[in-house]
Design an enzyme around this catalytic site. Structure first.
Site, PDB file in Angstrom:
ATOM      1  N   LYS A 110     -10.560 -49.409 -35.801  1.00 22.36           N
ATOM      2  CA  LYS A 110     -11.250 -48.625 -34.854  1.00 22.36           C
ATOM      3  C   LYS A 110     -10.569 -47.615 -34.148  1.00 22.36           C
ATOM      4  CE  LYS A 110     -12.622 -49.561 -30.385  1.00 22.36           C
ATOM      5  NZ  LYS A 110     -12.197 -48.720 -29.421  1.00 22.36           N
ATOM      6  N   ASN A 111      -9.400 -47.846 -33.516  1.00 23.22           N
ATOM      7  CA  ASN A 111      -8.475 -46.911 -32.716  1.00 23.22           C
ATOM      8  C   ASN A 111      -7.713 -46.118 -33.241  1.00 23.22           C
ATOM      9  OD1 ASN A 111      -9.895 -47.976 -30.485  1.00 23.22           O
ATOM     10  ND2 ASN A 111      -8.224 -49.118 -29.792  1.00 23.22           N
TER      11      ASN A 111
ATOM     12  N   ARG B 229     -15.769 -42.985 -24.221  1.00 19.92           N
ATOM     13  CA  ARG B 229     -14.748 -42.127 -23.572  1.00 19.92           C
ATOM     14  C   ARG B 229     -13.745 -41.436 -24.542  1.00 19.92           C
ATOM     15  NH1 ARG B 229     -13.020 -43.145 -18.729  1.00 19.92           N
ATOM     16  NH2 ARG B 229     -11.094 -42.301 -19.432  1.00 19.92           N
TER      17      ARG B 229
ATOM     18  N   CYS C 162     -14.497 -46.675 -16.082  1.00 23.01           N
ATOM     19  CA  CYS C 162     -15.240 -47.586 -16.974  1.00 23.01           C
ATOM     20  C   CYS C 162     -14.926 -49.104 -16.672  1.00 23.01           C
ATOM     21  CB  CYS C 162     -14.969 -47.452 -18.542  1.00 23.01           C
ATOM     22  SG  CYS C 162     -13.328 -48.193 -19.015  1.00 23.01           S
TER      23      CYS C 162
ATOM     24  N   ARG D  41      -9.079 -44.993 -15.550  1.00 24.47           N
ATOM     25  CA  ARG D  41      -8.967 -44.427 -16.792  1.00 24.47           C
ATOM     26  C   ARG D  41      -9.014 -42.471 -16.738  1.00 24.47           C
ATOM     27  NH1 ARG D  41     -11.443 -47.431 -21.678  1.00 24.47           N
ATOM     28  NH2 ARG D  41      -9.878 -46.409 -22.741  1.00 24.47           N
ATOM     29  N   PRO D  42      -8.092 -42.259 -15.924  1.00 25.62           N
ATOM     30  CA  PRO D  42      -8.041 -40.645 -15.750  1.00 25.62           C
ATOM     31  C   PRO D  42      -7.741 -40.165 -17.081  1.00 25.62           C
ATOM     32  CG  PRO D  42      -6.302 -41.575 -14.726  1.00 25.62           C
ATOM     33  CD  PRO D  42      -7.115 -42.928 -15.170  1.00 25.62           C
TER      34      PRO D  42
ATOM     35  N   ASP E  35      -5.949 -36.928 -16.728  1.00 25.09           N
ATOM     36  CA  ASP E  35      -5.256 -35.993 -16.175  1.00 25.09           C
ATOM     37  C   ASP E  35      -3.966 -35.567 -17.196  1.00 25.09           C
ATOM     38  OD1 ASP E  35      -4.475 -38.595 -15.395  1.00 25.09           O
ATOM     39  OD2 ASP E  35      -2.860 -37.809 -13.990  1.00 25.09           O
ATOM     40  N   LEU E  36      -3.365 -36.394 -17.772  1.00 27.44           N
ATOM     41  CA  LEU E  36      -2.167 -36.258 -18.695  1.00 27.44           C
ATOM     42  C   LEU E  36      -2.581 -35.294 -19.751  1.00 27.44           C
ATOM     43  CD1 LEU E  36      -0.298 -39.921 -18.300  1.00 27.44           C
ATOM     44  CD2 LEU E  36       0.097 -37.953 -16.939  1.00 27.44           C
TER      45      LEU E  36
ATOM     46  N   ASP F 127      -5.040 -54.983 -25.143  1.00 31.22           N
ATOM     47  CA  ASP F 127      -6.593 -55.445 -26.057  1.00 31.22           C
ATOM     48  C   ASP F 127      -6.524 -56.747 -26.685  1.00 31.22           C
ATOM     49  OD1 ASP F 127      -7.118 -52.718 -25.400  1.00 31.22           O
ATOM     50  OD2 ASP F 127      -6.693 -51.890 -27.457  1.00 31.22           O
TER      51      ASP F 127
ATOM     52  N   LEU G 276      -1.705 -52.566 -17.602  1.00 29.50           N
ATOM     53  CA  LEU G 276      -2.262 -50.994 -18.210  1.00 29.50           C
ATOM     54  C   LEU G 276      -3.506 -50.618 -17.477  1.00 29.50           C
ATOM     55  CD1 LEU G 276      -0.173 -51.744 -20.640  1.00 29.50           C
ATOM     56  CD2 LEU G 276      -1.580 -49.702 -21.479  1.00 29.50           C
TER      57      LEU G 276
ATOM     58  N   ARG H 183     -19.313 -52.225 -30.293  1.00 31.72           N
ATOM     59  CA  ARG H 183     -18.618 -50.748 -30.465  1.00 31.72           C
ATOM     60  C   ARG H 183     -17.232 -51.019 -31.522  1.00 31.72           C
ATOM     61  NH1 ARG H 183     -17.770 -48.434 -24.900  1.00 31.72           N
ATOM     62  NH2 ARG H 183     -16.548 -47.185 -26.060  1.00 31.72           N
TER      63      ARG H 183
HETATM   64  C1  EPZ Z   1      -6.522 -46.635 -25.840  1.00 31.85           C
HETATM   65  O1  EPZ Z   1      -7.001 -46.142 -24.510  1.00 31.85           O
HETATM   66  C2  EPZ Z   1      -7.203 -47.560 -26.401  1.00 31.85           C
HETATM   67  N1  EPZ Z   1      -8.431 -46.633 -26.838  1.00 31.85           N
HETATM   68  C3  EPZ Z   1      -7.602 -48.707 -25.479  1.00 31.85           C
HETATM   69  O2  EPZ Z   1      -8.392 -49.537 -26.432  1.00 31.85           O
HETATM   70  C4  EPZ Z   1      -6.454 -49.274 -25.149  1.00 31.85           C
HETATM   71  O3  EPZ Z   1      -6.582 -50.405 -24.493  1.00 31.85           O
HETATM   72  C5  EPZ Z   1      -5.161 -48.501 -24.681  1.00 31.85           C
HETATM   73  O4  EPZ Z   1      -5.197 -47.257 -25.421  1.00 31.85           O
HETATM   74  C6  EPZ Z   1      -3.965 -49.040 -24.421  1.00 31.85           C
HETATM   75  O5  EPZ Z   1      -3.530 -49.560 -25.307  1.00 31.85           O
HETATM   76  C7  EPZ Z   1      -8.444 -45.999 -28.078  1.00 31.85           C
HETATM   77  O6  EPZ Z   1      -7.324 -45.743 -28.666  1.00 31.85           O
HETATM   78  C8  EPZ Z   1      -9.586 -45.186 -28.541  1.00 31.85           C
HETATM   79  P1  EPZ Z   1      -4.049 -44.621 -22.578  1.00 31.85           P
HETATM   80  P2  EPZ Z   1      -6.526 -44.922 -23.786  1.00 31.85           P
HETATM   81  O7  EPZ Z   1      -4.525 -43.324 -22.157  1.00 31.85           O
HETATM   82  O8  EPZ Z   1      -6.057 -43.843 -24.786  1.00 31.85           O
HETATM   83  C9  EPZ Z   1      -3.208 -43.969 -17.799  1.00 31.85           C
HETATM   84  C10 EPZ Z   1     -10.091 -51.115 -26.972  1.00 31.85           C
HETATM   85  O9  EPZ Z   1     -10.591 -52.105 -26.379  1.00 31.85           O
HETATM   86  N2  EPZ Z   1      -3.696 -42.899 -17.935  1.00 31.85           N
HETATM   87  O10 EPZ Z   1      -2.929 -45.066 -23.364  1.00 31.85           O
HETATM   88  O11 EPZ Z   1      -7.897 -44.532 -23.128  1.00 31.85           O
HETATM   89  C11 EPZ Z   1      -4.564 -45.095 -17.946  1.00 31.85           C
HETATM   90  O12 EPZ Z   1      -5.248 -45.240 -16.637  1.00 31.85           O
HETATM   91  C12 EPZ Z   1      -9.773 -50.096 -26.124  1.00 31.85           C
HETATM   92  O13 EPZ Z   1     -10.308 -50.670 -27.939  1.00 31.85           O
HETATM   93  C13 EPZ Z   1      -3.320 -41.984 -16.767  1.00 31.85           C
HETATM   94  O14 EPZ Z   1      -3.149 -42.352 -15.720  1.00 31.85           O
HETATM   95  O15 EPZ Z   1      -5.351 -45.608 -23.093  1.00 31.85           O
HETATM   96  C14 EPZ Z   1      -3.828 -46.503 -18.308  1.00 31.85           C
HETATM   97  O16 EPZ Z   1      -3.388 -47.033 -17.143  1.00 31.85           O
HETATM   98  C15 EPZ Z   1      -9.904 -49.899 -24.312  1.00 31.85           C
HETATM   99  N3  EPZ Z   1      -3.841 -40.657 -17.303  1.00 31.85           N
HETATM  100  C16 EPZ Z   1      -2.653 -46.058 -19.265  1.00 31.85           C
HETATM  101  O17 EPZ Z   1      -2.234 -44.802 -18.632  1.00 31.85           O
HETATM  102  C17 EPZ Z   1      -4.067 -40.127 -18.323  1.00 31.85           C
HETATM  103  O18 EPZ Z   1      -4.536 -39.064 -18.591  1.00 31.85           O
HETATM  104  C18 EPZ Z   1      -2.710 -46.269 -20.532  1.00 31.85           C
HETATM  105  O19 EPZ Z   1      -3.797 -45.514 -21.027  1.00 31.85           O
HETATM  106  C19 EPZ Z   1      -4.028 -41.057 -19.327  1.00 31.85           C
HETATM  107  C20 EPZ Z   1      -3.749 -42.286 -19.370  1.00 31.85           C
END
Ligand code: EPZ
Length: 420
Positions: free
Chosen positions: A22-23, A92, A116, A121-122, A124-125, A307, A329, A399
């Site tokens: 999926k991801n 998201r 969520c 889950r901001p 901002d980056l 995950d 995370l 999902r």
């Molecule tokens: C991806 O989410 C996956 N989703 C998630 O899968 C997975 O848990 C996660 O990566 C971590 O491996 C998809 O690929 C669609 P991140 P993502 O940005 O990209 C912080 C599932 O069950 N952060 O890597 O949204 C954030 O809050 C799921 O399939 C910021 O602060 O995760 C977190 O603490 C749920 N600012 C960390 O970074 C930002 O702009 C990592 O988040 C972006 C992220």
């Protein structure tokens, strides 16, 4: 609404075939926005999030023919640049269209994803990096409004944190930008690697694939002729079924899998006493003499994935001794703990650390799924519980798990989907 009814069982045996990830699929579908051709994607999983993203693209003017073996996505007539709240609120990952739409049209609006169940889950980056590439970004009435009338320009981006969808978004934006973009502290997840490989095979030169420093040579706005590709196997689905074998302490074979994507997961199962045999695309787990407790910290790939945290937490209830599971995370990814406690698990939570005292005798009851991976943890617990468990709100599970009950039934689980 559907729910799952599962009965405790004593053994599982046979093979489970793993679906496409999926991801990996989500960014790859978003990537079709950069294509000049009708893109052929093989091995998309049959899960709700994929349908949601395809629907989002079709709302924007794209067309698609969905088929598990071969899906075709044609974005040549895509002419809208606004991803509205009604879709983004359900998924998201819709944020993944921001980079490619902005890069192609110089304009994009995406409803700002809220928090969520697993944390704030901001994004901002993602936004900061696009600004560095020359985009003007404003937040207006709950929408991210991004413009770049003269196109995006390559630059040097250093992510403060490793972000999976953030890296994917910027890779896609950079693919059409003017000049070269370097991303430092890029995500190295296999799903990001596949996105880079597909773009690279289609003529966008990307250096450093699979490392934390990616260099993307943009096409200066020229759309890309994207070659056919096959989505990689879902390593989290595979890990979940390995945990099913483990929690019942049975021999089980997972097929159509990529063992090297599961290094950290296999290492922890090994620490818990399980053994394996692997081939190029199968993994067989063998029973442990005694299931041992474990210490786990979730981190970015190649470390142990967040995950898989919920599934290992369920498994730890069947280990002898005290397991410590630390979630690094997401700040709120322990909603499954209270449901597992209701089934009889001995778990205490302190901040981002769960302490699991095993082995507990679990008993079936009514439980509620709170997010995608929490749902599968409850299914695992149900397999090993006395009596019957009803798992409600499985729309979370749908999902991201492709026909989970069918696959588990195929190896001897007593599980069925019913209507509330
Ligand atoms: C991806 O989410 C996956 N989703 C998630 O899968 C997975 O848990 C996660 O990566 C971590 O491996 C998809 O690929 C669609 P991140 P993502 O940005 O990209 C912080 C599932 O069950 N952060 O890597 O949204 C954030 O809050 C799921 O399939 C910021 O602060 O995760 C977190 O603490 C749920 N600012 C960390 O970074 C930002 O702009 C990592 O988040 C972006 C992220």
């Amino acid at each position: 609404m559907d729910y799952l009814k599962a009965k405790g069982i004593k053994s599982l045996s046979g093979n489970i075939e793993i679906s496409g990830a999926k991801n990996a699929s989500l960014p790859l579908i978003a990537m079709t926005i950069l294509a000049k051709n009708n893109v052929c994607i093989k091995n998309l999983p049959d899960v709700a999030d994929i349908k949601t993203l395809l629907k989002l693209l079709s709302n924007l003017g794209a067309s698609y023919e969905y088929n598990k073996t071969e899906t075709f996505v044609d974005t040549s007539k895509l002419n809208q640049t606004k991803a509205t709240y009604d879709i983004v609120k359900t998924m998201r990952a819709s944020i993944l269209v921001l980079g490619p739409i902005l890069a192609r049209f110089g304009h994009c609006e995406v409803s700002l994803p809220g928090g969520c169940a697993i944390g704030q889950r901001p994004v901002d980056l993602h936004l900061k990096a696009l600004e560095q590439m020359g985009a003007n970004i404003e937040i207006k009435s709950g929408y991210i409004e991004a413009t770049a009338p003269d196109g995006l320009r390559g630059c040097e981006i250093v992510f403060d944190k490793v972000t999976v969808t953030g890296t994917a978004n910027i890779v896609m934006a950079a693919a059409l930008a003017n000049g070269k973009t370097t991303i430092t502290n890029a995500a190295r997840e296999p799903e990001v690697v596949q996105l880079c490989q597909v773009l690279n095979n289609s003529g966008v030169k990307i250096d450093g694939i699979g490392t934390a420093i990616l260099t993307i040579n943009g096409t200066a706005g020229r759309l890309i002729d994207i070659k056919d590709f096959t989505v990689i196997p879902d390593r989290i689905e595979a890990g979940t079924y390995l945990c099913a074998g483990a929690i019942i302490n049975s021999e089980l074979t997972i097929t159509k899998v990529e063992p090297k994507h599961l290094g950290a997961v296999l290492a922890k199962l090994e620490e818990m006493g399980f053994t394996f045999s692997t081939t190029k695309d199968t993994i067989t787990i063998y029973p442990a003499k005694k299931i041992k407790s474990v210490k786990i910290t979730t981190q970015e790939y190649p470390a142990f994935p967040t995950d898989m945290q919920a599934q290992f937490l369920a498994l730890a209830t069947q280990a002898d001794g005290t397991s410590i599971i630390e979630e690094k995370l997401f700040e709120n990814r322990f909603m499954h703990v209270s449901e597992l406690q209701r089934m009889g698990a001995d778990i205490s939570l302190n901040g981002n650390t769960a302490t699991v005292n095993g082995k507990s005798k679990l008993s079936g009851t009514d439980v509620m799924a709170t997010d995608l991976r929490a749902s599968s943890a409850l299914v695992l617990a149900a397999l090993v519980s006395d009596g019957e468990t009803n798992i409600h709100r499985i729309y979370h599970l749908d999902r991201g798990y492709d026909r989970l009950e069918e696959k588990l039934k195929g190896v001897g689980a007593k599980i069925e989907r019913l209507k509330e």
